[in-house]
Design a protein around this motif. Sequence first.
Motif, PDB file in Angstrom:
ATOM      1  N   GLU A   1      47.184  50.213  31.939  1.00  0.00           N
ATOM      2  CA  GLU A   1      46.354  49.480  32.714  1.00  0.00           C
ATOM      3  C   GLU A   1      44.885  50.015  32.437  1.00  0.00           C
ATOM      4  O   GLU A   1      44.018  49.336  32.830  1.00  0.00           O
TER       5      GLU A   1
ATOM      6  N   MET B   1      49.356  40.197  37.859  1.00  0.00           N
ATOM      7  CA  MET B   1      48.071  40.769  37.249  1.00  0.00           C
ATOM      8  C   MET B   1      48.534  42.095  36.489  1.00  0.00           C
ATOM      9  O   MET B   1      48.894  42.985  37.265  1.00  0.00           O
TER      10      MET B   1
ATOM     11  N   THR C   1      42.608  43.735  34.444  1.00  0.00           N
ATOM     12  CA  THR C   1      41.433  43.122  35.002  1.00  0.00           C
ATOM     13  C   THR C   1      40.069  43.766  34.590  1.00  0.00           C
ATOM     14  O   THR C   1      40.053  44.867  34.496  1.00  0.00           O
TER      15      THR C   1
ATOM     16  N   GLN D   1      42.589  45.550  41.202  1.00  0.00           N
ATOM     17  CA  GLN D   1      43.270  44.400  41.434  1.00  0.00           C
ATOM     18  C   GLN D   1      43.048  44.043  42.934  1.00  0.00           C
ATOM     19  O   GLN D   1      42.920  44.770  43.923  1.00  0.00           O
TER      20      GLN D   1
ATOM     21  N   ALA E   1      47.239  39.435  43.809  1.00  0.00           N
ATOM     22  CA  ALA E   1      47.345  39.930  42.463  1.00  0.00           C
ATOM     23  C   ALA E   1      48.303  38.681  41.630  1.00  0.00           C
ATOM     24  O   ALA E   1      48.612  39.410  40.484  1.00  0.00           O
TER      25      ALA E   1
ATOM     26  N   SER F   1      39.778  37.127  43.430  1.00  0.00           N
ATOM     27  CA  SER F   1      39.067  38.461  43.284  1.00  0.00           C
ATOM     28  C   SER F   1      37.697  38.499  43.989  1.00  0.00           C
ATOM     29  O   SER F   1      37.523  39.620  45.020  1.00  0.00           O
TER      30      SER F   1
END
Length: 517
Positions: free
Chosen positions: A94, A123, A126, A131, A135, A164
């Motif tokens: 991530e 998710m 990103t 996040q 999410a 978001s």
Amino acid sequence: MKVGKHISNALALNSSLGRSISLFMAGLLIAGVATSAWTLNRSWERTVEESERNAINLSVSQARQAEDTFLQSELALRDIRRNVPQGGVSVIDEASFNLYLSEIKERLPQLHGLFVYDAQGNMKATSFGRQPAIANNVDREYFAYHRKNGHGSVHIGHVIRSRSTGDLVIPVSLRLNDAAGGFAGVGLATVKIDYFRHFYNYFELGSRDLLAILSTDATVLYARPFNDDVINRNLSRSPLFTQELIRQDRGNATWNSAIDRVERIFGFARLERYPLVVAAGYDKPALWHAWLRESLPDIVLNAMLLLGTLVMGALIFRVVRVNVRDQTELTMLRDELTSINHTLQTMALADGLTGLANRRQFDLFLSQTLKTAALTGRSVSLIMLDIDYFKRYNDFYGHVAGDNCLRHVGEVLHKLNLRQSDLIARYGGEEFAIVLPDTDRGAAFNIAQRAVAAVRAAQLPHNESLTGVKVVTLSAGCYSLVPRGNDDDARLLKEGADAALYSAKMAGRNRAIVSES
């Protein structure tokens, strides 16, 4: 008979020479008028033709700009798909992938964000580096689309509000597959509506000239000069979709806009790579008025040349007739402009969604009410109302249902049958306000309780409400004061009502509270 005899004497029609000169002048006048009309008509036709060329050129250029915008987004998504680890979305690192997405986003100013979701809609990465609270996007239209369709092409969806940041964005998505070709998730690029808003504002267009980007299913993605209320409106009944795009991918025509019924000269172009259309429209009535102003010297010159061929009596008659004609045209133009001005004033003071007064009318009304009350020494009351848990309502039912909820609440408030001197306004978002001139604290509190009870009695379902009644409810705050005639009156009244509204929310919502301070 006396009038006829007077004209006959003025033109000497009782003599053969007079009759000959009159016939000659009449023929010359008719020929001159016909020539002038033909010349002006050709000038107007050339103006329209030039506007048609400008419209189609503008639409084609903006179609290419839109194609470049979405192509860059598509290439970014394909690059992301190539860089997903062989183990699949689930093994993405991530931190490093977030940094990778951020670097791509920084190179593309049109992008709002880049995201990677797994097959369950969670998710995984990103470009924002963190996040959001929500999410999981399994409920989004693009996610369902890719899960159902196995092709590897990008999908451009309708405008949504980002979970978001809350911004309006256009989702551009790409299916991610596992090693066996099964559905493994979605890569998402969100293109900012503000990108098109700012870009289209660079063009010097008239106040009612139109520049819009739409889906080929007739859904508006963005349209200048309109506000965000037209976004996602379906224009399937527009001649653009019922006639023009059926025949050709680009072209021009004139029709009344399906958004505001204004007649415009349109140019349009369908994008070659994506299911999108760009339309540019020039306000035809405004174009006519501009052409008329520019052609006025030619009209006057032609009239002078024609008038110079007439005898003194006919010249005087012609001047009078021209003056009458000009006065008639000016009167018609003045009436039309007055009508347009009244229409614009009405539109500027009304909320387009609920039909109630908008914030501008609220501020004007409150200011005038406080000035009047300062002279009479009477109190003014303000009720601030807020729909309870409206964000949860929007998230659960969708923004279309949220708009319908606002309309229903507006109708309920309108049916409270208040005095004609009172004003009900949509203050902003899910917040409403009621201004009550010559009303004390007790009477205002009674009206606030009526409003809360009326909305609750409407039984609009709200399964996400935390008030315990599972229907749409209001919180209301009341405040009253006797204005002193200074600039602080409006601020104090708003702050007092807002503080009472906050107390109502803190006390559990679905209630009205009056401020005692």
